[in-house]
Design a protein around this motif. Structure first.
Motif, PDB file in Angstrom:
ATOM      1  N   LEU A 187       0.842  -1.200   0.000  1.00 20.45           N
ATOM      2  CA  LEU A 187       0.000   0.000   0.000  1.00 20.45           C
ATOM      3  C   LEU A 187       0.875   1.246   0.000  1.00 20.45           C
ATOM      4  O   LEU A 187       2.019   1.213   0.461  1.00 20.45           O
ATOM      5  N   ASP A 188       0.301   2.357  -0.485  1.00 20.69           N
ATOM      6  CA  ASP A 188       1.028   3.624  -0.430  1.00 20.69           C
ATOM      7  C   ASP A 188       0.628   4.392   0.829  1.00 20.69           C
ATOM      8  O   ASP A 188      -0.143   3.896   1.663  1.00 20.69           O
ATOM      9  N   HIS A 191      -2.918   4.751   1.904  1.00 23.23           N
ATOM     10  CA  HIS A 191      -3.570   3.492   2.289  1.00 23.23           C
ATOM     11  C   HIS A 191      -4.268   2.806   1.117  1.00 23.23           C
ATOM     12  O   HIS A 191      -5.210   2.050   1.305  1.00 23.23           O
ATOM     13  N   GLN A 192      -3.803   3.100  -0.100  1.00 20.74           N
ATOM     14  CA  GLN A 192      -4.334   2.440  -1.304  1.00 20.74           C
ATOM     15  C   GLN A 192      -3.269   1.489  -1.839  1.00 20.74           C
ATOM     16  O   GLN A 192      -2.070   1.774  -1.700  1.00 20.74           O
ATOM     17  N   VAL A 193      -3.734   0.403  -2.498  1.00 15.91           N
ATOM     18  CA  VAL A 193      -2.758  -0.474  -3.154  1.00 15.91           C
ATOM     19  C   VAL A 193      -2.003   0.376  -4.168  1.00 15.91           C
ATOM     20  O   VAL A 193      -2.602   1.120  -4.950  1.00 15.91           O
ATOM     21  N   SER A 194      -0.683   0.283  -4.154  1.00 18.76           N
ATOM     22  CA  SER A 194       0.134   1.115  -5.032  1.00 18.76           C
ATOM     23  C   SER A 194      -0.259   0.906  -6.493  1.00 18.76           C
ATOM     24  O   SER A 194      -0.398  -0.232  -6.945  1.00 18.76           O
ATOM     25  N   ALA A 224      -2.825  -3.438   5.046  1.00 19.76           N
ATOM     26  CA  ALA A 224      -1.452  -3.732   4.581  1.00 19.76           C
ATOM     27  C   ALA A 224      -0.974  -5.001   5.266  1.00 19.76           C
ATOM     28  O   ALA A 224      -0.254  -4.956   6.276  1.00 19.76           O
TER      29      ALA A 224
END
Ligand SMILES: C[S@@+](CC[C@H](N)C(=O)[O-])C[C@H]1O[C@@H](n2cnc3c(N)ncnc32)[C@H](O)[C@@H]1O
Length: 235
Positions: A187-188, A191-194, A224
């Motif tokens: 995750l970035d 808090h989102q999947v990269s 995560a």
């Protein structure tokens, strides 16, 4: 590194902030057998992984650009960001699993203990060649020099600041120097999947590597709990 207003966290730089040995074992699903291998930790910063693994007889080298500094200067950088980091943890509590630690302050103490362990070990470890000032995307190691490369809280996390090209070059470089690569989290900072994850996976498949995403027994940033594992024996 620039500041992105949309980031969940408000970090002006990739900060020196170190996790504990136990957190490394959990994040990367490290078995006793894994811990007996030749390991390189890239972007280890002030984590206590190297210090403790060395104490228990392991074979580990950490590479991080921050190791250009001496222990006193790294300590100063940690002190400079410490209060801000604890405050940001408190402000982002909704996105974090803090219950295991109790509070942002308690988490700060755990992290500080790990970083003090690192600081105590650093100068001696540097002389022994266990801490090396080097950074992605180019590492001063030979092909397959290590059994296992670990990279925690650097790749994918800082996806706004580090572009796809950097990620591809960096991950292929990790694959060059180690037989197996593990990266956590995916995750970035928002808090989102990269967004880099899918194109990186495609690139790895094209390069003939076997990449898988595995759930691990560690979750601090909510959601995560997955690591990327790459086996670099060409298929
Ligand atoms: C948030 S810290 C994570 C430290 C440790 N891996 C952990 O999980 O506790 C990110 C680290 O990435 C390091 N870093 C910055 N640029 C880097 C680069 N180009 N290659 C490798 N590491 C880098 C920083 O110096 C810092 O120590």
């Amino acid at each position: 590194m620039g500041l992105d207003k949309d980031m969940g966290f408000n970090l002006q730089n990739v900060v020196p902030w170190g996790r504990s040995f136990d957190e490394y074992c959990a994040m990367f699903g490290l078995s006793d057998q894994d811990l007996q291998q030749a390991i390189v930790g890239v972007g280890d910063g002030p984590a206590s992984f190297n210090a403790i693994l060395t104490e228990i007889g392991g074979n580990v080298l950490s590479a991080d650009p921050v190791y250009r500094l001496n222990a006193e200067l790294i300590h100063q950088r940690i002190d400079d960001v410490y209060d801000d980091m604890v405050q940001q943890v408190a402000a982002n509590a909704d996105n974090l699993r803090l219950e295991k630690f109790g509070s942002a302050q308690a988490l700060g103490h755990v992290r500080m203990r790990a970083m003090e362990h690192f600081l105590h070990d650093f100068e001696q470890g540097k002389q022994q060649g266990r801490y090396l000032a080097a950074g992605l995307p180019v590492l001063p190691f030979t092909e397959d020099q290590f059994d296992l490369a670990l990279c925690s809280h650097f790749l994918f996390l800082y996806s706004d600041q580090l572009g796809l090209d950097f990620h591809i070059k960096a991950i292929l470089e990790l694959c060059r120097v180690a037989k197996e690569v593990r990266v956590f989290p995916l995750l970035d900072l928002s808090h989102q999947v990269s967004t880099h994850l899918d194109p990186v996976l495609q690139e790895l498949t094209q390069a003939g590597f076997h990449a898988s995403i595995e759930v691990v027994d560690y979750e601090f940033q909510i959601g995560a709990n997955e690591m990327l594992r790459i086996q670099t024996i060409l298929t």
